[in-house]
Design a protein around this motif. Structure first.
Motif, mmCIF file in Angstrom:
data_model
loop_
_atom_site.group_PDB
_atom_site.id
_atom_site.type_symbol
_atom_site.label_atom_id
_atom_site.label_comp_id
_atom_site.label_asym_id
_atom_site.label_seq_id
_atom_site.Cartn_x
_atom_site.Cartn_y
_atom_site.Cartn_z
ATOM 1 N N LEU A 29 6.019 8.412 -1.759
ATOM 2 C CA LEU A 29 6.003 6.369 -1.807
ATOM 3 C C LEU A 29 5.754 6.736 0.526
ATOM 4 O O LEU A 29 7.962 7.139 0.605
ATOM 5 N N ILE A 31 6.131 3.025 2.644
ATOM 6 C CA ILE A 31 6.824 1.538 2.914
ATOM 7 C C ILE A 31 6.426 1.622 4.604
ATOM 8 O O ILE A 31 6.922 2.117 4.757
ATOM 9 N N ILE A 55 2.789 1.699 0.426
ATOM 10 C CA ILE A 55 2.604 0.404 0.228
ATOM 11 C C ILE A 55 2.847 -0.115 1.713
ATOM 12 O O ILE A 55 3.056 0.066 2.573
ATOM 13 N N SER A 80 6.684 -5.087 -0.107
ATOM 14 C CA SER A 80 7.698 -4.475 -1.059
ATOM 15 C C SER A 80 8.384 -4.821 -1.939
ATOM 16 O O SER A 80 9.132 -3.381 -2.532
ATOM 17 N N LEU A 84 8.110 -3.025 -5.794
ATOM 18 C CA LEU A 84 8.906 -2.133 -6.032
ATOM 19 C C LEU A 84 9.746 -2.221 -7.216
ATOM 20 O O LEU A 84 9.762 -0.723 -7.973
ATOM 21 N N LEU A 87 7.596 -0.466 -10.029
ATOM 22 C CA LEU A 87 7.444 1.402 -9.837
ATOM 23 C C LEU A 87 8.214 2.269 -11.056
ATOM 24 O O LEU A 87 9.364 1.291 -11.063
ATOM 25 N N ILE A 95 11.034 9.126 0.033
ATOM 26 C CA ILE A 95 10.747 7.957 0.595
ATOM 27 C C ILE A 95 10.847 7.976 1.782
ATOM 28 O O ILE A 95 11.471 8.033 2.063
ATOM 29 N N ILE A 97 10.920 4.863 4.284
ATOM 30 C CA ILE A 97 10.663 3.608 5.081
ATOM 31 C C ILE A 97 10.362 3.829 6.534
ATOM 32 O O ILE A 97 11.231 4.300 6.798
ATOM 33 N N GLU A 109 15.145 -3.740 0.385
ATOM 34 C CA GLU A 109 14.138 -2.503 0.659
ATOM 35 C C GLU A 109 14.960 -1.263 -0.197
ATOM 36 O O GLU A 109 14.308 -0.876 -1.461
ATOM 37 N N LEU A 112 15.788 -1.370 -3.832
ATOM 38 C CA LEU A 112 15.126 -1.426 -4.860
ATOM 39 C C LEU A 112 14.855 -0.223 -4.681
ATOM 40 O O LEU A 112 14.233 0.209 -5.711
ATOM 41 N N CYS A 113 14.567 0.261 -3.792
ATOM 42 C CA CYS A 113 14.068 2.656 -3.901
ATOM 43 C C CYS A 113 15.166 3.016 -4.348
ATOM 44 O O CYS A 113 14.205 4.509 -4.854
ATOM 45 N N LEU A 116 14.017 4.824 -7.875
ATOM 46 C CA LEU A 116 13.155 5.367 -8.143
ATOM 47 C C LEU A 116 13.320 6.560 -7.304
ATOM 48 O O LEU A 116 12.106 7.480 -8.007
#
Length: 177
Positions: A29, A31, A55, A80, A84, A87, A95, A97, A109, A112-113, A116
């Motif tokens: 991913l 971002i 994203i 995001s 997020l 997902l 990921i 960022i 952020e 939130l990741c 994931l």
């Protein structure tokens, strides 16, 4: 074509590509995509069954080359903070960022990741040295026993100062929230 100063350094794209290969990532991913330079590097090293998700708040800066590669992958347009949470949990090996470089934004952020990320997954933050908000956040994570944090100085490119890159491994699930 002249490279826009917002693009990641070439060494950053190459390093993230190497991380994807070395870590045997199949689902990644990004971002904060901007033109897609790092995204191209990520897509190009993924295995045939690999998936890349982008994203960004807009596609208007995507290069034609990046748009063509995205046809086999996924681009999600919007904030995001809105995307997020939709997902799948535990779905990404890596990921990257590189979005808003302000401390409060990055902190939210990152939280939130966390959900994931697959076990032993990596979160990579761009501009870990150059931007005070990113640097402050990385130093905060270093003091948290739930994370291993490695901050690397990126090479200087032209007039651009080294921006830095943080590679973060979460040792225990959901330790930052």
């Amino acid at each position: 074509m002249e490279k826009h100063p917002w693009n990641s350094e070439n060494a950053v794209s190459e390093f993230i590509g190497s991380l994807i290969k070395l870590h045997s990532c199949t689902n990644v991913l990004e971002i904060g995509v901007f033109e897609g330079q790092t995204g191209l590097a990520m897509i190009n090293v993924l295995p045939k069954n690999g998936n890349y998700t982008a994203i960004d708040i807009t596609e208007e800066n995507y290069t034609n080359e990046f748009k063509a590669k995205l046809k086999k992958h996924r681009s999600l347009i919007g904030s995001s903070f809105d995307i997020l949470p939709m997902l799948l949990v535990n779905s990404f090996d890596l990921i990257f960022i590189d979005s808003v470089h302000e401390y409060d934004h990055l902190k939210k952020e990152f939280a939130l990741c966390e959900n994931l990320l697959k076990q032993n997954g990596l979160i990579v933050l761009h501009d870990a040295i150059l931007f005070k908000g990113v640097n402050k956040f990385c130093n905060e994570l270093k003091s948290n026993k739930g994370f291993e944090v490695l901050i690397l100085e990126t090479p200087k490119e032209g007039d651009r100062e080294p921006s830095g890159l943080a590679v973060i491994k979460m040792l225990y699930p959901n330790k930052y929230q």
